[in-house]
Design a protein around this motif. Sequence first.
Motif, PDB file in Angstrom:
ATOM      1  N   LYS A  28     153.629  97.300 -13.534  1.00 14.73           N
ATOM      2  CA  LYS A  28     154.139  97.990 -12.342  1.00 14.73           C
ATOM      3  C   LYS A  28     155.671  97.992 -12.333  1.00 14.73           C
ATOM      4  O   LYS A  28     156.304  99.007 -12.020  1.00 14.73           O
ATOM      5  CB  LYS A  28     153.608  97.325 -11.073  1.00 14.73           C
ATOM      6  CG  LYS A  28     153.966  98.081  -9.803  1.00 14.73           C
ATOM      7  CD  LYS A  28     153.363  97.434  -8.588  1.00 14.73           C
ATOM      8  CE  LYS A  28     151.893  97.736  -8.537  1.00 14.73           C
ATOM      9  NZ  LYS A  28     151.272  97.433  -7.243  1.00 14.73           N
ATOM     10  N   VAL A  31     156.922 100.568 -14.798  1.00 13.60           N
ATOM     11  CA  VAL A  31     156.838 101.921 -14.252  1.00 13.60           C
ATOM     12  C   VAL A  31     158.053 102.209 -13.379  1.00 13.60           C
ATOM     13  O   VAL A  31     158.700 103.257 -13.501  1.00 13.60           O
ATOM     14  CB  VAL A  31     155.520 102.125 -13.461  1.00 13.60           C
ATOM     15  CG1 VAL A  31     155.546 103.428 -12.664  1.00 13.60           C
ATOM     16  CG2 VAL A  31     154.325 102.097 -14.398  1.00 13.60           C
ATOM     17  N   SER A  35     161.079 104.838 -14.342  1.00 10.84           N
ATOM     18  CA  SER A  35     161.299 105.932 -13.392  1.00 10.84           C
ATOM     19  C   SER A  35     162.767 106.026 -13.004  1.00 10.84           C
ATOM     20  O   SER A  35     163.345 107.123 -12.974  1.00 10.84           O
ATOM     21  CB  SER A  35     160.445 105.729 -12.142  1.00 10.84           C
ATOM     22  OG  SER A  35     159.084 105.771 -12.469  1.00 10.84           O
ATOM     23  N   ASN A  55     154.915 106.941 -19.334  1.00 10.31           N
ATOM     24  CA  ASN A  55     153.490 107.282 -19.399  1.00 10.31           C
ATOM     25  C   ASN A  55     152.678 106.136 -20.003  1.00 10.31           C
ATOM     26  O   ASN A  55     151.563 105.856 -19.538  1.00 10.31           O
ATOM     27  CB  ASN A  55     153.287 108.575 -20.182  1.00 10.31           C
ATOM     28  CG  ASN A  55     153.706 109.788 -19.380  1.00 10.31           C
ATOM     29  OD1 ASN A  55     153.627 109.792 -18.159  1.00 10.31           O
ATOM     30  ND2 ASN A  55     154.176 110.810 -20.065  1.00 10.31           N
ATOM     31  N   ILE A  58     152.309 103.536 -17.289  1.00 10.80           N
ATOM     32  CA  ILE A  58     151.325 103.987 -16.299  1.00 10.80           C
ATOM     33  C   ILE A  58     149.904 103.776 -16.844  1.00 10.80           C
ATOM     34  O   ILE A  58     149.025 103.283 -16.132  1.00 10.80           O
ATOM     35  CB  ILE A  58     151.561 105.461 -15.916  1.00 10.80           C
ATOM     36  CG1 ILE A  58     152.855 105.597 -15.120  1.00 10.80           C
ATOM     37  CG2 ILE A  58     150.373 106.027 -15.131  1.00 10.80           C
ATOM     38  CD1 ILE A  58     153.330 107.034 -14.931  1.00 10.80           C
ATOM     39  N   ASP A  59     149.700 104.138 -18.104  1.00 15.24           N
ATOM     40  CA  ASP A  59     148.380 103.944 -18.725  1.00 15.24           C
ATOM     41  C   ASP A  59     148.001 102.470 -18.765  1.00 15.24           C
ATOM     42  O   ASP A  59     146.847 102.113 -18.480  1.00 15.24           O
ATOM     43  CB  ASP A  59     148.349 104.521 -20.140  1.00 15.24           C
ATOM     44  CG  ASP A  59     148.382 106.036 -20.164  1.00 15.24           C
ATOM     45  OD1 ASP A  59     148.113 106.657 -19.101  1.00 15.24           O
ATOM     46  OD2 ASP A  59     148.688 106.601 -21.229  1.00 15.24           O
ATOM     47  N   HIS A  61     149.084 100.065 -16.787  1.00 11.58           N
ATOM     48  CA  HIS A  61     148.803  99.633 -15.416  1.00 11.58           C
ATOM     49  C   HIS A  61     147.393 100.043 -15.009  1.00 11.58           C
ATOM     50  O   HIS A  61     146.646  99.257 -14.440  1.00 11.58           O
ATOM     51  CB  HIS A  61     149.839 100.215 -14.451  1.00 11.58           C
ATOM     52  CG  HIS A  61     149.650  99.751 -13.050  1.00 11.58           C
ATOM     53  ND1 HIS A  61     148.766 100.367 -12.188  1.00 11.58           N
ATOM     54  CD2 HIS A  61     150.196  98.717 -12.360  1.00 11.58           C
ATOM     55  CE1 HIS A  61     148.789  99.742 -11.024  1.00 11.58           C
ATOM     56  NE2 HIS A  61     149.653  98.730 -11.105  1.00 11.58           N
ATOM     57  N   HIS A  62     147.024 101.277 -15.321  1.00 14.11           N
ATOM     58  CA  HIS A  62     145.690 101.776 -14.979  1.00 14.11           C
ATOM     59  C   HIS A  62     144.594 100.966 -15.678  1.00 14.11           C
ATOM     60  O   HIS A  62     143.595 100.587 -15.049  1.00 14.11           O
ATOM     61  CB  HIS A  62     145.565 103.253 -15.343  1.00 14.11           C
ATOM     62  CG  HIS A  62     144.196 103.808 -15.130  1.00 14.11           C
ATOM     63  ND1 HIS A  62     143.686 104.054 -13.881  1.00 14.11           N
ATOM     64  CD2 HIS A  62     143.214 104.120 -16.012  1.00 14.11           C
ATOM     65  CE1 HIS A  62     142.453 104.508 -13.998  1.00 14.11           C
ATOM     66  NE2 HIS A  62     142.146 104.555 -15.286  1.00 14.11           N
TER      67      HIS A  62
END
Length: 101
Positions: A28, A31, A35, A55, A58-59, A61-62
């Motif tokens: 997190k 990210v 950003s 990206n 983000i992947d 984190h998901h």
Amino acid sequence: MSGILDKINNRELINDEVIATDLLVTAKAAVRSYSVAITETASPEIHKVLKKQLNDAIDLHHKVATYMIENELYHAYDVNEQINHDLEKADLALEMPSNSK
């Protein structure tokens, strides 16, 4: 108190949940950092690299969040359940012996 000391001595406190939570928080933060970095660069080449890294973060984190949700380590869709889970962890932390003693 001896139960918590047994857990510390057996390293049961370092488990999948602790590792996954640390990884989730780190992803997190990545990210957020990527950003901000993207908005501070004027170079198209650097922008492209940062966007790919964003990206990827983000992947990650998901994937970690999904793992935690599926294994009931994170209750993203049930605030009351997450609060109870967090309170249990806080109680456990309060039982831990202090390093300052």
